[in-house]
Design an enzyme around this catalytic site. Sequence first.
Site, PDB file in Angstrom:
ATOM      1  N   HIS A  46       0.814  -1.230   0.000  1.00 23.21           N
ATOM      2  CA  HIS A  46       0.000   0.000   0.000  1.00 23.21           C
ATOM      3  C   HIS A  46       0.842   1.272   0.000  1.00 23.21           C
ATOM      4  CE1 HIS A  46      -0.141   1.487   4.316  1.00 23.21           C
ATOM      5  NE2 HIS A  46       0.262   0.251   4.571  1.00 23.21           N
TER       6      HIS A  46
ATOM      7  N   THR B  37      -2.354 -19.570   4.304  1.00 20.96           N
ATOM      8  CA  THR B  37      -2.685 -19.485   2.876  1.00 20.96           C
ATOM      9  C   THR B  37      -2.543 -18.045   2.411  1.00 20.96           C
ATOM     10  OG1 THR B  37      -4.264 -21.253   3.274  1.00 20.96           O
ATOM     11  CG2 THR B  37      -4.492 -20.043   1.195  1.00 20.96           C
TER      12      THR B  37
ATOM     13  N   CYS C 184       0.794   5.675  11.861  1.00 18.50           N
ATOM     14  CA  CYS C 184       0.788   4.589  12.842  1.00 18.50           C
ATOM     15  C   CYS C 184       0.926   5.123  14.262  1.00 18.50           C
ATOM     16  CB  CYS C 184       1.928   3.613  12.560  1.00 18.50           C
ATOM     17  SG  CYS C 184       1.853   2.996  10.895  1.00 18.50           S
TER      18      CYS C 184
HETATM   19  N1  PMP Z   1       7.574   0.712   7.929  1.00 17.86           N
HETATM   20  C1  PMP Z   1       7.442   1.927   7.396  1.00 17.86           C
HETATM   21  C2  PMP Z   1       8.677   2.701   7.047  1.00 17.86           C
HETATM   22  C3  PMP Z   1       6.184   2.463   7.160  1.00 17.86           C
HETATM   23  O1  PMP Z   1       6.061   3.667   6.630  1.00 17.86           O
HETATM   24  C4  PMP Z   1       5.039   1.690   7.499  1.00 17.86           C
HETATM   25  C5  PMP Z   1       3.654   2.249   7.300  1.00 17.86           C
HETATM   26  N2  PMP Z   1       3.453   3.459   7.953  1.00 17.86           N
HETATM   27  C6  PMP Z   1       5.233   0.424   8.041  1.00 17.86           C
HETATM   28  C7  PMP Z   1       6.509  -0.043   8.255  1.00 17.86           C
HETATM   29  C8  PMP Z   1       4.061  -0.467   8.366  1.00 17.86           C
HETATM   30  O2  PMP Z   1       3.502  -0.863   7.144  1.00 17.86           O
HETATM   31  P1  PMP Z   1       2.215  -1.778   7.008  1.00 17.86           P
HETATM   32  O3  PMP Z   1       1.057  -0.826   7.077  1.00 17.86           O
HETATM   33  O4  PMP Z   1       2.353  -2.409   5.634  1.00 17.86           O
HETATM   34  O5  PMP Z   1       2.235  -2.777   8.097  1.00 17.86           O
END
Ligand code: PMP
Length: 388
Positions: free
Chosen positions: A210, A248, A334
């Site tokens: 994504h 899976t 996050c």
């Molecule tokens: N690592 C980095 C550098 C990211 O930018 C992100 C998403 N903010 C993630 C890890 C986590 O990615 P995912 O949403 O695919 O778990």
Amino acid sequence: MRLHRLSRMSPTPIYLDHQASTPLDPRVAAVMERYVGCYGNPHTTSHSAGIDAGKAVNVARRQIARAIGGDARRVVFTSGATEANNLAIFGAARANCGRSKAVTVATEHGSVLEPALALRDEGLKVEVVPVRRDGRVDLRLLESIVDEQTNIVSVMHINNETGVVQPIAEIAEICHRAGAVLHSDCAQSMGRMPVDVNVLGADLFTLSAHKCYGPKGIGALYVGGRPRIVLKPLSLGGGQESGLRPGTVPVPLCVAFGEACRISAEEVQVDADRMGRLGARLLGAILHVCPSARLNGSHRHRAPGALNVCFPGATGDELICALEGVQVSSGSACASAVLEPSRVLLAHGLTNEEAESSLRICVGRFTTEEEISLAEEVIRQGLCKLGL
Ligand code: PMP
């Protein structure tokens, strides 16, 4: 072309938060749709439904490997970058018990930093290396920390808040001289900068669909190294993904991820040039209307189109409100539940106040010149409203 009218009646937002996530590329969506009804279990070899699904997954695996100059057999599908990072860090640390130290960097994503710190509970010594004011790792300092006791080192390629690029190839040399494994979270890299596992030289690489115009819920850990790095899986089960990630795999998501990587690798140069130009244009406009604004992090070692700007005198929330219609953020998606200044910017040496006055602004593949013109106007009016 999409027309933006930024009146209060019918705002069409201008999306400038591509480090949080990227829109699905219509070409990727088209491929994914073709596989939504693909019901066979890709790990089944006793009938054509399973065999066809398995073939589609392996095409995707090859596309991902080709996009990063790697070997398809070493691509391990995961649910995203978070899981890939956890698998890399716990997996390497637990498989390689003879060495008792893990090393990472203060500006890493939480999905690297948290598992690394959790290794303390498993008896490892964990060192978190600070960064310089420009957000880059000091290589001499890193070299003094990585030693023959070091098991795993994890350093991201492009930072998800600031866009600062770390010198992964140089870091790989330091790690390999000490016999340590290097993992690099490249979630932000695909489609923004070339990702060649042979040039970057790390042993383990994290990718996420994504972040490169693919769907959410799929990513990969590339397990390189000569001989291949040994990892201990996080879960046990049916032995899929070379036993490293049982379960899976989701065929439509894998196929879409493969296509997203294919397009990103093929178009990275054109995309990077455009994004770099649009980002520079936007930064120029910001500094013109607000001369006290400052770009956080290295100017030179920066992913194209990724800006993190400090606007002294306003908080991130005030800025976000004032820039209505332009979608930006004040930190990592996050960490947005955390009501504290960005730890990444604090690690650069910014004060709490400076970190709280900073915005992450990032253009993407589909950002147009027209959108940048409109964003410039919204920013000009917003900063004026805030008296900046
Ligand atoms: N690592 C980095 C550098 C990211 O930018 C992100 C998403 N903010 C993630 C890890 C986590 O990615 P995912 O949403 O695919 O778990």
